[in-house]
Motif scaffolding. Structure first.
Motif, mmCIF file in Angstrom:
data_model
loop_
_atom_site.group_PDB
_atom_site.id
_atom_site.type_symbol
_atom_site.label_atom_id
_atom_site.label_comp_id
_atom_site.label_asym_id
_atom_site.label_seq_id
_atom_site.Cartn_x
_atom_site.Cartn_y
_atom_site.Cartn_z
ATOM 1 N N TYR A 128 8.156 -1.938 3.807
ATOM 2 C CA TYR A 128 7.746 -0.760 4.564
ATOM 3 C C TYR A 128 8.214 0.550 3.918
ATOM 4 O O TYR A 128 7.900 1.628 4.409
ATOM 5 C CB TYR A 128 8.280 -0.847 5.994
ATOM 6 N N ASN A 129 8.955 0.432 2.828
ATOM 7 C CA ASN A 129 9.516 1.601 2.147
ATOM 8 C C ASN A 129 9.327 1.433 0.643
ATOM 9 O O ASN A 129 10.281 1.194 -0.093
ATOM 10 C CB ASN A 129 10.999 1.747 2.515
ATOM 11 N N PRO A 130 8.093 1.561 0.183
ATOM 12 C CA PRO A 130 7.762 1.168 -1.189
ATOM 13 C C PRO A 130 8.275 2.109 -2.270
ATOM 14 O O PRO A 130 8.706 3.236 -2.010
ATOM 15 C CB PRO A 130 6.229 1.162 -1.175
ATOM 16 N N LYS A 139 -1.496 5.006 -10.426
ATOM 17 C CA LYS A 139 -0.464 4.915 -9.399
ATOM 18 C C LYS A 139 0.031 3.482 -9.255
ATOM 19 O O LYS A 139 -0.757 2.545 -9.126
ATOM 20 C CB LYS A 139 -0.995 5.407 -8.054
ATOM 21 N N ILE A 140 1.354 3.323 -9.278
ATOM 22 C CA ILE A 140 1.986 2.027 -9.106
ATOM 23 C C ILE A 140 2.694 2.022 -7.760
ATOM 24 O O ILE A 140 3.459 2.939 -7.451
ATOM 25 C CB ILE A 140 3.017 1.758 -10.231
ATOM 26 N N ILE A 141 2.429 1.006 -6.951
ATOM 27 C CA ILE A 141 3.118 0.840 -5.678
ATOM 28 C C ILE A 141 3.744 -0.548 -5.649
ATOM 29 O O ILE A 141 3.070 -1.550 -5.905
ATOM 30 C CB ILE A 141 2.157 1.002 -4.483
ATOM 31 N N ALA A 142 5.034 -0.596 -5.377
ATOM 32 C CA ALA A 142 5.733 -1.882 -5.319
ATOM 33 C C ALA A 142 6.547 -1.964 -4.036
ATOM 34 O O ALA A 142 7.238 -1.002 -3.691
ATOM 35 C CB ALA A 142 6.642 -2.044 -6.538
ATOM 36 N N PRO A 143 6.436 -3.092 -3.327
ATOM 37 C CA PRO A 143 5.641 -4.259 -3.680
ATOM 38 C C PRO A 143 4.146 -3.979 -3.577
ATOM 39 O O PRO A 143 3.744 -2.988 -2.953
ATOM 40 C CB PRO A 143 6.081 -5.308 -2.653
#
Length: 199
Positions: A128-130, A139-143
């Motif tokens: 919930y806090n990537p 753009k990279i978002i993890a997870p």
């Protein structure tokens, strides 16, 4: 309650769980610099859960103090298991919203050892806090299953904000928050102490 919050050295029973996983053969950190922490935490349903993580000895007592106060305030943390239960795969751990600390690895898209590799960074409720960064225009978002939580103007469970209790308690113990440290990336799950090493 205090008896459920404790720190111990990495003995044989714990080492066999991390050997070759979070504690890889090329890890430069000696085992005596690490501590195993046992804590209690509560999820959104208010269930009392046992949590465990491994951290640097330098922050062990700080983390125990933080987690005691979070527990007493009913601050929700969904899971806190050793990342070794995910074969030290950070993406798998984050996808499962598992909060963790030590894992010898490198900073994403670099050849620098992460502060997690030194046990000096903690990720809280990571799904919930990537972590968000643009690399070569992408753009990279993890997870990778956390895109729904990129927009921080929305309300959702387990969300960490700058003025919430989690941020305030970590800040009181000298930690920085990845949600407001850098201009080119945001790491809303990430609390860390810089000890003269790269993050």
């Amino acid at each position: 309650m205090d008896k459920s919050f404790y720190s111990v050295e990495i003995g044989d029973k714990i080492f066999v769980r991390i050997d070759g996983k979070s504690y890889k053969k090329d890890c430069p950190l000696p085992l005596e610099d690490l501590r195993y922490l046992h804590v209690l935490h509560k999820n959104l349903r208010g269930e009392i859960l046992e949590g465990e993580l491994i951290c640097n000895v330098k922050i062990a007592e700080n983390l125990l103090e933080i987690f005691k106060k979070l527990y007493a305030a009913n601050y929700p943390i969904e899971k806190m298991r050793l990342i070794d239960e995910y074969d030290a795969d950070d993406e798998l751990s984050m996808r499962d919203n598992n909060s963790s600390c030590f894992n010898f690895r490198y900073v994403s898209y670099t050849n620098r050892i992460s502060l997690h590799g030194y046990g000096l960074a903690v990720d809280i409720n990571p799904l919930y806090n990537p972590y968000i960064k643009t690399v070569d225009g992408k753009k990279i978002i993890a997870p990778d299953n956390s895109a729904d939580f990129e927009d921080r103007s929305k309300n959702f469970p387990y969300k960490i904000e700058e003025n919430d209790l989690c941020c305030r308690l970590f800040a009181a113990q000298g930690f920085l928050w990845g949600g407001n440290c850098w201009d080119d990336e945001f790491d809303y799950q990430h609390f860390f102490i810089e000890e003269g090493v790269n993050r």
